[in-house]
Design an enzyme around this catalytic site. Structure first.
Site, short mmCIF file in Angstrom:
data_model
loop_
_atom_site.label_atom_id
_atom_site.label_comp_id
_atom_site.label_asym_id
_atom_site.label_seq_id
_atom_site.Cartn_x
_atom_site.Cartn_y
_atom_site.Cartn_z
N SER A 1 0.92 -1.08 -0.04
CA SER A 1 -0.07 0.00 0.09
C SER A 1 0.96 1.26 0.24
O SER A 1 2.03 1.16 0.27
CB SER A 1 -0.91 0.04 1.38
OG SER A 1 -0.54 0.87 2.48
N VAL A 2 0.25 2.44 -0.49
CA VAL A 2 0.78 3.73 -0.42
C VAL A 2 1.25 4.01 1.07
O VAL A 2 2.38 4.84 1.18
CB VAL A 2 -0.07 4.65 -0.82
CG1 VAL A 2 -1.24 5.00 0.07
CG2 VAL A 2 0.54 6.14 -1.28
N LYS A 3 0.77 3.53 2.02
CA LYS A 3 1.00 3.86 3.39
C LYS A 3 2.47 3.45 3.75
O LYS A 3 2.93 4.05 4.87
CB LYS A 3 -0.11 3.28 4.37
CG LYS A 3 -1.27 3.78 4.34
CD LYS A 3 -1.63 5.03 4.48
CE LYS A 3 -3.18 5.31 4.65
NZ LYS A 3 -3.33 6.94 4.83
N ASP A 4 2.99 2.47 3.12
CA ASP A 4 4.36 2.35 3.46
C ASP A 4 5.23 3.42 3.41
O ASP A 4 6.14 3.68 4.35
CB ASP A 4 5.01 1.24 2.39
CG ASP A 4 4.38 -0.10 2.55
OD1 ASP A 4 3.51 -0.41 3.36
OD2 ASP A 4 4.97 -0.88 1.75
N ALA A 12 4.54 5.59 6.58
CA ALA A 12 4.75 5.14 7.86
C ALA A 12 6.10 4.94 8.19
O ALA A 12 6.58 5.46 9.17
CB ALA A 12 4.32 3.69 7.65
#
Length: 458
Positions: A48-51, A54
């Site tokens: 996901s883009v959240k890597d 994060a």
């Protein structure tokens, strides 16, 4: 010779984050004049883009001392940020506690536990300030846990900064600066604000569009400046929309919002897989449907980039499950006749009562099978019916009626129709006085159609 210098490899999994591909969308956007390109963020190691944000949030917290060696990372997440934090925690040696709402898919919860995170599940349908909400629980845990760092992705500036430094420049370079519109779902606001800021600095004429969902406050707040609590209600779409205004949402960068329904988001998530071969998540379905709703804003010379947040693997038991879709009326199945209305429960036997059974039996059967009406039969066939409203009124007026035979309280039998009866004709048979219709399936087999079945098919 130094062997390390001769080989190309990442020193750890975090070095594989970013540089995700830009893929042309073809079939779903045939009616759009513009060139439509998808930034497919599922190619990140955490899918996901959240890597991106994060790891950026972890590294910035390490740099200024908020996160100490051996510490515990605590965050409220819809799942994807938790996965990115988990990768960072594994490589850097931290503990991770993820607080997640119960509307998120089971796959997300299972994946977080698989990578070593402790997962605490909280109710969705409570106010953000409620002590049970995942916002409140994550804050409380951070205060109570020694050597803990509360991430707070909603208000953490490192969130949008990650996309300003990474995602925005990638999109600009991949399109050679030809991008004219950026379309993305909005949750914490980090992606749209960071990417939007970078792109507008490069070219102020680039339009930034946010995808919102019904039950969220973003669109109205952007247009009117009013935070309308009446707009807040439960919704199914995951990863976008909010009942709060995160600091990471920079409304001055966003040119406009469009809202997408839960059904459309789910349907277009499946379409992306089946028609484009792109197996992505629920918010991607919302994003591509929102883009299609905006198509009048595009011309043939435009280059529109839409960002797909995460992988379809997170939603196998939901949007990619026919039963789940059918239960919510999300499958685009043409319903024209009686047998279409009972397709999803035709395998279940018809629950009936005999005329001499007691009213108490009828009540127990309704509770057991969670139904509101039951046809009554004798040796000659169907002779009556009972429904929960009539039974309740009768029981209130005379508690002894539970020991009476059903024939003493039953109403008229339900009408019986053929399985090919048009829905329009069948619907007229269900009235205030008549709760259901029986369908003759042949071979002395019957099934029931209720008001709920008709409403579900609308």
């Amino acid at each position: 010779m130094n062997i390390d210098n001769a080989m190309k490899y990442a020193k750890n999994i975090l070095e594989t984050i970013g540089n995700t591909p830009l893929v042309k969308i073809n079939k779903l956007t045939e009616d759009c004049n513009a060139t439509i390109l998808a930034k497919v963020e599922t190619f990140n190691p955490g899918n996901s883009v959240k890597d991106r944000m994060a790891v950026k949030m972890i590294e910035d917290a390490e740099a200024d001392g908020r996160l100490q060696p051996g510490g515990t990372i605590i965050e409220g997440t819809s799942g994807n940020t938790g996965m990115g934090l988990a990768l960072g925690a594994i490589i850097k040696g931290y503990k991770l506690v993820c607080v997640i709402s119960d509307k998120q898919s089971k796959e997300k919860i299972d994946i977080l536990r698989a990578v070593g995170a402790e997962v605490i599940v909280c109710p969705t349908n409570v106010e953000p300030s409620d002590p049970r909400s995942y916002y409140s629980v994550s804050k409380r845990l951070a205060e109570e846990t020694p050597n803990a760092w509360y991430v707070n992705q909603y208000d953490n500036p490192s969130n949008s900064l990650a996309h300003y430094e990474q995602t925005g420049p990638e999109i600009w370079e991949q399109t050679e600066g030809k991008i004219t519109h950026f379309v993305v779902g909005v949750g914490t606001g980090g992606t749209i604000s960071g990417v939007g800021k970078y792109l507008k600095e490069k070219n102020p004429n680039i339009k930034i569009w946010g995808i919102d969902t019904y039950g969220s406050v973003f669109k109205k707040y952007h247009e009117t400046g009013e935070f309308d609590e009446n707009e807040i209600y439960p919704y199914i779409t995951e990863g976008i929309g909010e009942d709060i205004l995160p600091k990471n949402v920079d409304f001055s960068i966003i040119d406009g919002f469009t809202k997408v329904t839960d059904k459309d988001a789910a349907v277009y998530t499946r379409k992306l897989a089946k028609e484009e071969g792109i197996f992505v998540g629920n918010s991607a379905g919302a994003a591509i449907k929102g883009l299609l709703q905006l198509k009048e804003h595009f011309t043939k010379d435009d280059v529109v980039v839409v960002l797909f947040h995460d992988s379809g693997s997170r939603y196998v038991a939901k949007m990619f499950n026919d039963d789940w879709m059918r239960e919510r009326g999300f499958l685009d199945v043409e319903v024209t006749k009686a047998e279409d209305l009972i397709e999803n429960h035709i395998s279940q036997p018809l629950v009936t009562l005999k005329t001499e059974e007691l009213v108490s039996h009828a009540i127990e059967r309704m509770k057991k099978y969670k139904i509101s009406q039951i046809p009554v039969e004798d040796v000659n066939g169907f002779v009556g019916s009972v429904n929960e409203s009539d039974l309740l009124m009768a029981y209130i007026s005379d508690r002894k009626m539970s020991d009476l035979p059903v024939k003493e309280v039953m109403g008229a039998p339900f009408p019986i129709v053929a399985k090919d009866t048009p829905v329009a004709k069948l619907s007229k048979l269900i009235t205030r006085e008549n709760d259901a219709v029986l369908v003759d399936l042949g071979n002395d087999t019957y099934h029931i159609i209720t008001k709920h079945d008709i409403i579900s098919a609308i």
